[in-house]
Scaffold this motif. Structure first.
Motif: not given
Length: 143
Positions: A50, A60-62, A65, A84, A86
């Protein structure tokens, strides 16, 4: 042949007790339905990276995945239940390729690295280096 003779011949062929039959020609081609979005085709999940290497992220940003453990968490990166990755702090993303020493008690590791015990396994690690490091981290060499 004249018109009268033709008329007499057609009258003789038709009898009063037989109904007059007419043929109706219908379309021979059936209408086709759409084949683009049939049932049973799940929508794509868009897994993968991502955030690219060198980008700034907030907490908190992904970052990625995944279904299998393609990417591993590094410094200030969390690992979710569904795989995931993060960011746990604000900072800059660094992606490195390192040899892993997996925790063989973890169910994800057992499922994805079965039969590879005792081998060198290299994987990509996501690291988030905070902007204000406060003497906690010093980047010695960048790959």
């Amino acid at each position: 042949m004249s018109f009268n003779i033709m008329q007499k011949l057609t009258m003789q062929c038709l009898k009063a007790d037989q109904p007059l039959m007419t043929t109706v020609r219908n379309a021979s081609k059936k209408t086709g339905g759409s084949t683009r979005n049939k049932k049973g085709h799940a929508r794509p999940k868009h897994r993968g990276w991502r955030v690219q290497d060198g980008h700034h992220v907030s907490e908190g940003t992904i970052l990625a995945t995944q279904l299998t453990t393609r990417f591993h968490p590094g410094l200030n990166v969390g690992f979710g239940r569904n795989g995931t990755l993060f960011a746990m702090e604000h900072g800059k993303v660094y992606v490195t390729c390192e040899a892993i020493d997996p925790n063989w008690d973890h169910t994800w590791i057992q499922r994805n690295y079965a039969g590879r015990q005792g081998q060198n396994i290299y994987k990509k690690f996501f690291n988030v280096v905070p902007e204000n490091q406060h003497q906690r981290f010093r980047l010695v060499e960048e790959i």
